[in-house]
Every structure is written in structure tokens, then in C-alpha cells.
Design a protein around this motif. Sequence first.
Motif, PDB file in Angstrom:
ATOM      1  N   ALA A   1       0.841  -1.198   0.000  1.00 51.09           N
ATOM      2  CA  ALA A   1       0.000   0.000   0.000  1.00 51.09           C
ATOM      3  C   ALA A   1       0.877   1.249   0.000  1.00 51.09           C
ATOM      4  CB  ALA A   1      -0.913  -0.005   1.213  1.00 51.09           C
ATOM      5  N   PRO A   2       0.731   2.113  -1.010  1.00 48.27           N
ATOM      6  CA  PRO A   2       1.567   3.332  -1.064  1.00 48.27           C
ATOM      7  C   PRO A   2       1.448   4.205   0.176  1.00 48.27           C
ATOM      8  CG  PRO A   2       0.405   2.998  -3.139  1.00 48.27           C
ATOM      9  CD  PRO A   2      -0.162   2.000  -2.172  1.00 48.27           C
ATOM     10  N   GLN A   3       0.268   4.223   0.801  1.00 50.41           N
ATOM     11  CA  GLN A   3       0.090   5.091   1.978  1.00 50.41           C
ATOM     12  C   GLN A   3       0.856   4.581   3.189  1.00 50.41           C
ATOM     13  OE1 GLN A   3      -2.259   3.370   0.437  1.00 50.41           O
ATOM     14  NE2 GLN A   3      -3.680   2.401   1.872  1.00 50.41           N
ATOM     15  N   ASP A   4       1.274   3.328   3.169  1.00 52.00           N
ATOM     16  CA  ASP A   4       2.050   2.761   4.273  1.00 52.00           C
ATOM     17  C   ASP A   4       3.529   2.860   3.933  1.00 52.00           C
ATOM     18  OD1 ASP A   4       2.860   1.498   6.565  1.00 52.00           O
ATOM     19  OD2 ASP A   4       2.172  -0.500   5.969  1.00 52.00           O
ATOM     20  N   SER A   5       4.001   4.081   3.724  1.00 51.50           N
ATOM     21  CA  SER A   5       5.398   4.273   3.350  1.00 51.50           C
ATOM     22  C   SER A   5       5.943   5.507   4.060  1.00 51.50           C
ATOM     23  CB  SER A   5       5.552   4.406   1.831  1.00 51.50           C
ATOM     24  OG  SER A   5       4.829   5.520   1.347  1.00 51.50           O
ATOM     25  N   TYR A   6       7.263   5.610   4.071  1.00 53.90           N
ATOM     26  CA  TYR A   6       7.923   6.696   4.806  1.00 53.90           C
ATOM     27  C   TYR A   6       9.229   7.036   4.097  1.00 53.90           C
ATOM     28  CZ  TYR A   6      10.431   9.102   8.594  1.00 53.90           C
ATOM     29  OH  TYR A   6      11.131  10.009   9.345  1.00 53.90           O
ATOM     30  N   TYR A   7       9.535   8.314   4.036  1.00 58.87           N
ATOM     31  CA  TYR A   7      10.800   8.770   3.471  1.00 58.87           C
ATOM     32  C   TYR A   7      11.233  10.018   4.228  1.00 58.87           C
ATOM     33  CZ  TYR A   7      14.195  10.815   0.247  1.00 58.87           C
ATOM     34  OH  TYR A   7      15.331  11.365  -0.297  1.00 58.87           O
ATOM     35  N   ALA A   8      12.486  10.075   4.603  1.00 56.94           N
ATOM     36  CA  ALA A   8      12.980  11.270   5.293  1.00 56.94           C
ATOM     37  C   ALA A   8      14.458  11.458   4.984  1.00 56.94           C
ATOM     38  CB  ALA A   8      12.787  11.145   6.799  1.00 56.94           C
ATOM     39  N   VAL A   9      14.823  12.716   4.766  1.00 54.02           N
ATOM     40  CA  VAL A   9      16.228  13.110   4.641  1.00 54.02           C
ATOM     41  C   VAL A   9      16.755  13.381   6.043  1.00 54.02           C
ATOM     42  CG1 VAL A   9      17.794  14.847   3.721  1.00 54.02           C
ATOM     43  CG2 VAL A   9      15.842  14.050   2.345  1.00 54.02           C
ATOM     44  N   LEU A  10      17.934  12.864   6.367  1.00 56.86           N
ATOM     45  CA  LEU A  10      18.467  13.062   7.723  1.00 56.86           C
ATOM     46  C   LEU A  10      18.830  14.530   7.945  1.00 56.86           C
ATOM     47  CD1 LEU A  10      18.442   9.964   7.639  1.00 56.86           C
ATOM     48  CD2 LEU A  10      20.603  10.010   8.880  1.00 56.86           C
ATOM     49  N   GLY A  11      19.491  15.133   6.994  1.00 55.71           N
ATOM     50  CA  GLY A  11      19.764  16.559   7.044  1.00 55.71           C
ATOM     51  C   GLY A  11      20.318  17.030   8.370  1.00 55.71           C
ATOM     52  N   GLU A  12      19.768  18.156   8.867  1.00 56.24           N
ATOM     53  CA  GLU A  12      20.257  18.750  10.115  1.00 56.24           C
ATOM     54  C   GLU A  12      19.633  18.116  11.351  1.00 56.24           C
ATOM     55  OE1 GLU A  12      19.516  22.897   9.877  1.00 56.24           O
ATOM     56  OE2 GLU A  12      20.966  23.257   8.266  1.00 56.24           O
ATOM     57  N   HIS A  13      18.624  17.277  11.156  1.00 56.69           N
ATOM     58  CA  HIS A  13      17.936  16.681  12.293  1.00 56.69           C
ATOM     59  C   HIS A  13      17.824  15.159  12.112  1.00 56.69           C
ATOM     60  CE1 HIS A  13      17.004  20.725  13.580  1.00 56.69           C
ATOM     61  NE2 HIS A  13      16.507  20.983  12.384  1.00 56.69           N
ATOM     62  N   PRO A  14      18.949  14.466  12.116  1.00 56.59           N
ATOM     63  CA  PRO A  14      18.910  13.018  11.855  1.00 56.59           C
ATOM     64  C   PRO A  14      18.106  12.233  12.874  1.00 56.59           C
ATOM     65  CG  PRO A  14      21.072  13.712  12.657  1.00 56.59           C
ATOM     66  CD  PRO A  14      20.309  14.958  12.352  1.00 56.59           C
ATOM     67  N   ALA A  15      18.126  12.650  14.139  1.00 59.26           N
ATOM     68  CA  ALA A  15      17.379  11.902  15.165  1.00 59.26           C
ATOM     69  C   ALA A  15      15.881  11.954  14.881  1.00 59.26           C
ATOM     70  CB  ALA A  15      17.688  12.451  16.548  1.00 59.26           C
ATOM     71  N   GLU A  16      15.413  13.105  14.409  1.00 60.16           N
ATOM     72  CA  GLU A  16      13.986  13.227  14.098  1.00 60.16           C
ATOM     73  C   GLU A  16      13.619  12.305  12.931  1.00 60.16           C
ATOM     74  OE1 GLU A  16      13.483  15.888  17.156  1.00 60.16           O
ATOM     75  OE2 GLU A  16      11.910  15.070  15.890  1.00 60.16           O
ATOM     76  N   ALA A  17      14.469  12.299  11.910  1.00 54.24           N
ATOM     77  CA  ALA A  17      14.202  11.434  10.754  1.00 54.24           C
ATOM     78  C   ALA A  17      14.196   9.962  11.155  1.00 54.24           C
ATOM     79  CB  ALA A  17      15.243  11.685   9.667  1.00 54.24           C
ATOM     80  N   LEU A  18      15.111   9.584  12.032  1.00 55.01           N
ATOM     81  CA  LEU A  18      15.235   8.172  12.404  1.00 55.01           C
ATOM     82  C   LEU A  18      14.131   7.739  13.365  1.00 55.01           C
ATOM     83  CD1 LEU A  18      19.118   8.042  12.695  1.00 55.01           C
ATOM     84  CD2 LEU A  18      17.716   6.911  10.961  1.00 55.01           C
ATOM     85  N   THR A  19      13.688   8.622  14.244  1.00 52.76           N
ATOM     86  CA  THR A  19      12.549   8.252  15.086  1.00 52.76           C
ATOM     87  C   THR A  19      11.287   8.129  14.239  1.00 52.76           C
ATOM     88  OG1 THR A  19      12.257  10.583  15.677  1.00 52.76           O
ATOM     89  CG2 THR A  19      13.428   9.192  17.261  1.00 52.76           C
ATOM     90  N   GLY A  20      11.198   8.946  13.195  1.00 57.84           N
ATOM     91  CA  GLY A  20      10.080   8.786  12.265  1.00 57.84           C
ATOM     92  C   GLY A  20      10.117   7.431  11.581  1.00 57.84           C
ATOM     93  N   LEU A  21      11.337   6.979  11.246  1.00 50.32           N
ATOM     94  CA  LEU A  21      11.473   5.654  10.636  1.00 50.32           C
ATOM     95  C   LEU A  21      11.042   4.569  11.626  1.00 50.32           C
ATOM     96  CD1 LEU A  21      12.544   4.003   8.170  1.00 50.32           C
ATOM     97  CD2 LEU A  21      14.689   3.815   9.434  1.00 50.32           C
ATOM     98  N   LEU A  22      11.436   4.693  12.873  1.00 54.12           N
ATOM     99  CA  LEU A  22      11.031   3.704  13.871  1.00 54.12           C
ATOM    100  C   LEU A  22       9.516   3.648  13.991  1.00 54.12           C
ATOM    101  CD1 LEU A  22      13.573   4.293  16.789  1.00 54.12           C
ATOM    102  CD2 LEU A  22      13.587   2.466  15.087  1.00 54.12           C
ATOM    103  N   GLN A  23       8.879   4.800  13.945  1.00 58.33           N
ATOM    104  CA  GLN A  23       7.421   4.838  14.028  1.00 58.33           C
ATOM    105  C   GLN A  23       6.794   4.117  12.841  1.00 58.33           C
ATOM    106  OE1 GLN A  23       5.685   8.787  13.862  1.00 58.33           O
ATOM    107  NE2 GLN A  23       4.013   8.146  15.180  1.00 58.33           N
TER     108      GLN A  23
END
Length: 215
Positions: free
Chosen positions: A77-99
Motif C-alpha cells: 500500500a503506497p500510503q504505508d510508506s515513509y521517506y525522510a532526509v536526515l539533514g540537520e535533524h537526523p534523530a527526528e528522521a530516524l525516530t520517524g522511521l522507527l514509528q
Amino acid sequence: MNNWLSRLLASSTGSEPLSEQARQTLARWAALPEPDLARAHFETRYVVVNTESSGLDLDKDRVLAVSAVGIDGGILAPQDSYYAVLGEHPAEALTGLLQAVGKAPLIVFNSAFNRTMLERALEEHLGLAADWLWIDLYFALPALFPERFERPTRLADCMSSFGIETFQRHHALGDGWAIAQLFLAVQARALAQSALSPRGLADLERSYRQYRRKV
């Protein structure tokens, strides 16, 4: 609360103070139940994870972006997907991945690179060593489709063999979408070979990996 989470929330990640939202996400992730790895494929939610990096040198390069694509009950399902650039806030991107990932069994292509890069980023920015079940299609595909692949081969060749296309190559989510389509074929063939669950498929992949090391 486990020791890892207590230490993390009591101090910092070393490179970036965690926001309150990230702290709450981590606490919820840590409290999730472990998955039943003996359940049938079509009662299981898998997640394809993939990375973009600054290069292919494991010693020098770093993760630039991460992605996740869910496959729940055999449905992509396309809606069950996630993408984030680590950029200046890598912890935020990675916690989003964990979620997005939860504690689902993980599907990856070329774990020697992508798993290593992701685990290193999680350790660096979150102090986390998560104990997921990983299944690497780089080995599972030739194990299940010997008539197509004599040995582990590139993602581009696997996509070509199955006629799979994606919206963008060499992009964490674009390639993740292709890997997810490959996994649908793997699930179907695994059932025919009595690898009926995440654990069964992981055992099959590991057996083939060990075989390749001997030849």
C-alpha cells in the motif's frame, strides 16, 4: 522502561537533543510487543527498509535518507510508506522511521551495505541497537528462483527479470518500492517451498547465504 531508553531519555543522543515528540515516539516504539515470527506471511506485516548514502564506502560514507514501505497481509500500500532526509535533524528522521517500521520483520536488499549503514546511523544518533529480524532479498531471490538467478545479483537485474519498474532509481523510496514488489514474488514462491512464516523465510535465506560462502 528498558535500560537503553532510560539512558537515552535521561541524557542526549550526542549530536542532537531530542524533541519531546521524538522522545514520545521512542517510548511508544520501545513499548511495542515483539512480533510473532511463526505467523503466516499473509498474517504478517513486513517492512522494506532502504537507504540513500553519500557513497558506497562503509568506512567513509554516511546515510543521507531513509525509507520504509509496508506490506501487510500480502498487500503493498503506497500510503504505508515513509521517506525522510536526515539533514540537520537526523534523530527526528530516524525516530520517524522507527514509528513507520515498528518491530515488524524487515526486508532489505544487500544488507551488507544497507543494514550496516542504517544500524550505524541508529547507533550514532539514537544510541539504539534494535533487534529486528532481517531478510535480505539479495540472497532470498536466488535461493527461491534458481531458474532466474544462478547467484546473488544486482537490484537492477532482479527488477529486469520480473519486469518491475519504479518511479525513481537510486532513491531510497524509489528503490524501496521496487524491492517491495520483488518481495511479493518472494512471498508467493516461499509458500510453495514450505517457508511459511517470517522465521521460515529467514532460515531459508540464511541457509543459502551460508551455502554461497562455501562455493
